[in-house]
Motif scaffolding. Structure first.
Motif, short mmCIF file in Angstrom:
data_model
loop_
_atom_site.label_atom_id
_atom_site.label_comp_id
_atom_site.label_asym_id
_atom_site.label_seq_id
_atom_site.Cartn_x
_atom_site.Cartn_y
_atom_site.Cartn_z
N ILE A 39 65.84 -99.62 7.67
CA ILE A 39 65.09 -100.82 8.04
C ILE A 39 66.14 -101.87 8.41
O ILE A 39 67.21 -101.92 7.81
CB ILE A 39 64.23 -101.33 6.86
N TRP A 49 61.14 -101.47 10.75
CA TRP A 49 61.42 -100.09 10.39
C TRP A 49 62.09 -99.38 11.56
O TRP A 49 61.63 -99.47 12.69
CB TRP A 49 60.12 -99.38 10.01
N PHE A 96 69.34 -102.05 6.24
CA PHE A 96 69.08 -101.57 4.90
C PHE A 96 68.73 -100.09 4.94
O PHE A 96 68.05 -99.63 5.86
CB PHE A 96 67.86 -102.29 4.29
N ARG A 101 59.08 -93.46 -1.56
CA ARG A 101 58.65 -92.56 -2.62
C ARG A 101 57.36 -91.81 -2.32
O ARG A 101 56.81 -91.16 -3.20
CB ARG A 101 58.47 -93.34 -3.93
N TRP A 108 51.09 -88.80 2.59
CA TRP A 108 52.31 -89.61 2.62
C TRP A 108 51.94 -91.03 3.01
O TRP A 108 51.39 -91.27 4.07
CB TRP A 108 53.31 -89.01 3.61
N LYS A 109 52.23 -91.97 2.11
CA LYS A 109 52.03 -93.40 2.37
C LYS A 109 53.33 -94.09 1.97
O LYS A 109 53.69 -94.14 0.80
CB LYS A 109 50.86 -93.95 1.54
N THR A 110 54.01 -94.62 2.94
CA THR A 110 55.34 -95.20 2.71
C THR A 110 55.32 -96.36 1.73
O THR A 110 54.59 -97.33 1.91
CB THR A 110 55.94 -95.67 4.04
N GLU A 111 56.15 -96.24 0.70
CA GLU A 111 56.40 -97.31 -0.26
C GLU A 111 57.90 -97.29 -0.53
O GLU A 111 58.41 -96.38 -1.16
CB GLU A 111 55.63 -97.06 -1.57
N PHE A 112 58.60 -98.30 -0.05
CA PHE A 112 60.05 -98.37 -0.24
C PHE A 112 60.33 -99.01 -1.61
O PHE A 112 60.22 -100.23 -1.77
CB PHE A 112 60.70 -99.19 0.86
N ASP A 113 60.72 -98.20 -2.59
CA ASP A 113 60.88 -98.73 -3.95
C ASP A 113 62.33 -98.96 -4.36
O ASP A 113 62.58 -99.72 -5.31
CB ASP A 113 60.17 -97.83 -4.96
N TRP A 115 66.19 -99.93 -2.64
CA TRP A 115 66.85 -100.39 -1.43
C TRP A 115 68.35 -100.55 -1.68
O TRP A 115 68.78 -100.87 -2.79
CB TRP A 115 66.32 -101.76 -1.01
N GLY A 116 69.13 -100.35 -0.64
CA GLY A 116 70.51 -100.75 -0.68
C GLY A 116 70.61 -102.26 -0.54
O GLY A 116 69.62 -102.93 -0.25
N GLN A 117 71.80 -102.79 -0.73
CA GLN A 117 72.01 -104.23 -0.64
C GLN A 117 71.99 -104.74 0.79
O GLN A 117 71.82 -105.94 1.03
CB GLN A 117 73.34 -104.62 -1.29
#
Lengths: 125, 108
Positions: A39, A49, A96, A101, A108-113, A115-117
């Motif tokens: 992202i 995205w 990022f 998950r 499949w339902k995107t949930e970004f739990d 993240w990198g800095q």
């Protein structure tokens, strides 16, 4: 605790290829219920995205970037990588990586739990 | 693709205030809507998933509601650490997900 860390050049010349790597630690990239995404956020703008990949190699891309984007995964090294070709100043952004998950349901339902800095990539000559 | 529109774009509020942010989808997305908090220099943080489920570790003053095309994020009593930018994200069209443009929450 899962951790993600982006790495790569902070400065890329116009028309060249941007390359970033995201290293996953504290867990394995070989999870059937996880996808791994990229992202970005240009200065002063919102989140966009770029694309996502599964450890199997199945990848999906934002249609607006699809002709220039490639995402790959290296399961042996627990990392995944982004390549964005023919960059212009409009590609200047904080990039990022994140863990998707998959969601709790059957689809499949995107949930970004996680993240990198984030890493700032500037496109400039 | 599905367009996500947040309102307001920015908001000024005081500690202790109740704040509501709205997100509208350009088409039906069921309850496939997530909320993130983004602070300067920090990674986005998942707050709410599936429209109303509170992510583990997120304070209970955060709540989400809505279904179909209209969704809200509510902070029941603002704390100083809540001043940030908030983004909604639709997951209905996974993997082709999209984010809202963001709502900046500032101190009055």
């Amino acid at each position: 605790q899962l951790q993600l860390q982006e790495s790569g050049p902070g400065l890329v010349k116009p028309s060249e290829t941007l390359s970033l790597t995201c290293t996953v630690s504290g867990g394995s990239i070989n999870s059937s219920s996880s996808y791994w995404g990229w992202i970005r956020q240009p200065p002063g703008k919102g989140l966009e995205w770029i694309g996502s990949i599964h450890f199997s190699g199945s990848a999906f891309y934002n249609p607006s970037l699809k002709s220039r984007v490639s995402i790959s995964v290296d399961t042996a090294k627990d990392h995944f990588s982004l390549r964005l070709s023919s960059v212009t100043a409009a590609d200047t952004a904080v990039y990022f990586c994140a863990r998707d998950r998959y969601g709790s349901g059957p689809l499949w339902k995107t949930e970004f739990d996680y993240w990198g800095q984030g890493t700032l990539v500037t496109v400039s000559s | 693709d599905i367009q996500m529109t947040q309102s307001p774009s920015s908001l000024s509020a005081s500690v202790g205030d109740r704040v509501t942010i709205t997100c509208r989808a350009s088409q039906y997305i069921s309850r496939d809507l997530n909320w993130y908090q983004r602070k300067p220099g920090k990674a986005p943080k998942l707050l709410i998933y599936a429209a109303s489920s509170l992510q583990s570790g997120v304070p209970s003053r955060f709540s989400g509601s809505g279904s179909g095309t209209d969704f809200t994020l509510t902070i029941s009593s603002l704390q100083s650490e809540d001043f940030a930018t908030y983004y909604c994200q639709q997951s209905y069209n996974t993997p082709l997900i999209t984010f809202g443009q963001g709502t900046r929450l500032e101190i009055k």
